[in-house]
Scaffold this active site. Structure first.
Site, short mmCIF file in Angstrom:
data_model
loop_
_atom_site.label_atom_id
_atom_site.label_comp_id
_atom_site.label_asym_id
_atom_site.label_seq_id
_atom_site.Cartn_x
_atom_site.Cartn_y
_atom_site.Cartn_z
N GLY A 184 0.78 -1.24 0.00
CA GLY A 184 0.00 0.00 0.00
C GLY A 184 0.80 1.28 0.00
O GLY A 184 0.32 2.31 0.48
N ASN A 192 1.63 3.02 -2.70
CA ASN A 192 0.94 3.95 -3.62
C ASN A 192 -0.33 4.49 -2.98
O ASN A 192 -0.65 5.67 -3.15
CB ASN A 192 0.63 3.25 -4.94
CG ASN A 192 1.83 3.24 -5.87
OD1 ASN A 192 2.22 4.28 -6.38
ND2 ASN A 192 2.43 2.07 -6.05
N HIS A 230 1.08 0.76 -13.20
CA HIS A 230 1.94 -0.38 -13.52
C HIS A 230 3.39 0.11 -13.57
O HIS A 230 3.66 1.18 -14.12
CB HIS A 230 1.53 -0.99 -14.88
CG HIS A 230 2.35 -2.18 -15.23
ND1 HIS A 230 2.20 -3.40 -14.59
CD2 HIS A 230 3.37 -2.34 -16.11
CE1 HIS A 230 3.07 -4.26 -15.09
NE2 HIS A 230 3.79 -3.65 -16.00
N GLU A 279 -7.97 -6.29 -21.10
CA GLU A 279 -6.64 -6.91 -21.17
C GLU A 279 -5.78 -6.35 -20.03
O GLU A 279 -5.81 -5.15 -19.75
CB GLU A 279 -6.00 -6.57 -22.52
CG GLU A 279 -4.74 -7.35 -22.81
CD GLU A 279 -3.91 -6.71 -23.93
OE1 GLU A 279 -2.69 -6.90 -23.92
OE2 GLU A 279 -4.50 -6.00 -24.78
N GLU A 331 9.60 5.17 -6.33
CA GLU A 331 9.61 6.60 -5.97
C GLU A 331 8.87 7.43 -7.01
O GLU A 331 8.14 8.37 -6.69
CB GLU A 331 11.05 7.11 -5.88
CG GLU A 331 11.74 6.75 -4.60
CD GLU A 331 13.18 7.27 -4.59
OE1 GLU A 331 13.46 8.32 -5.22
OE2 GLU A 331 14.02 6.60 -3.96
N ALA A 332 9.09 7.08 -8.28
CA ALA A 332 8.39 7.81 -9.36
C ALA A 332 6.89 7.51 -9.30
O ALA A 332 6.07 8.41 -9.53
CB ALA A 332 8.97 7.41 -10.71
N GLU A 333 6.53 6.27 -8.99
CA GLU A 333 5.10 5.92 -8.88
C GLU A 333 4.41 6.80 -7.85
O GLU A 333 3.27 7.24 -8.04
CB GLU A 333 4.93 4.45 -8.46
CG GLU A 333 5.35 3.45 -9.52
CD GLU A 333 5.08 2.02 -9.07
OE1 GLU A 333 3.95 1.72 -8.67
OE2 GLU A 333 6.03 1.20 -9.12
#
Ligand code: GRF
Length: 217
Positions: free
Chosen positions: A14, A16, A111, A145, A174-176
């Site tokens: 969790g 994100n 993703h 999909e 970190e970028a997410e």
């Protein structure tokens, strides 16, 4: 300001979700998280939500005879919380066709690759195996999909010499954490909208396909 009512689906850590919770603390952020649903009991993400006072639910897929039955229970819970927009954040179950149709164009996923490259699991190992120089992450609208659908925002992350799947995963993560709040803001504020299989800037200005995220705030 009316804030978009967001439900978040999780299965584990969790982090994100935590980034979205932090973003929603800003009263000017155009979304609020009204429920977090986990299909796995007692995961760290549920603790993050509880600590922030966000209502949580655990609906274990194991209690259902079919994917469709589980998804129906999920939709019922989300409807009950009057969720308008759904965000998958490390939710490790595939959805049934009916569920995807039910939430069509109101459902985001993150993703950890630059889609459409490297869909699926073990992303970072496969990025390294392929000797890719650049990886990253993508927030996209959900389609039947797996890891496919109109792209809302992406962030690029360089692959460095000596990277392991874990070190690359950490850098992408970190970028997410910056990308997901940014993408949710774009959608919840109406700055972008979905038009068929494209994401367009409002009003009616075709987005560069895909909307590239400049250096994230
Ligand atoms: C993230 O890398 C996300 O992109 C992927 O699963 C991971 C979930 O991590 N779908 P967390 O649970 O948000 O920490």
């Amino acid at each position: 300001m009316t804030r978009t009512r967001v439900g978040v689906l999780i299965s584990g850590r969790g982090s994100n979700l935590q980034a979205l919770i932090e973003a929603c603390k800003d009263p000017n952020y155009p979304a609020e998280i009204v429920v977090v649903v986990s299909n796995v009991p007692d995961v760290q993400g549920l603790a993050h939500a509880e600590a922030a006072g966000v209502p949580t639910l655990t609906i274990s897929h194991k209690g259902f005879a079919s994917r469709e039955d589980f998804d129906a229970a999920l939709s019922q819970a989300l409807d009950h919380a009057r969720v308008e927009l759904l965000c998958n954040a490390g939710f490790m179950r595939l959805h049934s066709k009916d569920f995807v149709a039910r939430w069509l164009d109101r459902h985001l996923n993150i993703h950890p690759s630059l889609l459409p490259a490297f869909k699926g699991l073990d992303t970072h190992s496969r990025v390294l195996q392929a000797s890719a120089a650049i990886s990253g992450c993508t927030v996209h609208f959900v389609r039947p999909e797996m890891d496919a659908g109109p792209i809302v925002a992406q962030a690029a992350v360089p692959v460095l010499a000596g990277d392991t799947p874990d070190s690359l995963a950490a850098r992408v993560l970190e970028a997410e954490h910056r990308l997901y709040p940014h993408a949710l803001r774009l959608v919840a504020s109406g700055e972008v909208r979905i038009d068929g299989e494209s994401v367009v800037r409002t009003p009616d200005e075709p987005a560069q396909a895909p909307l590239y995220s400049p250096p994230l705030p």
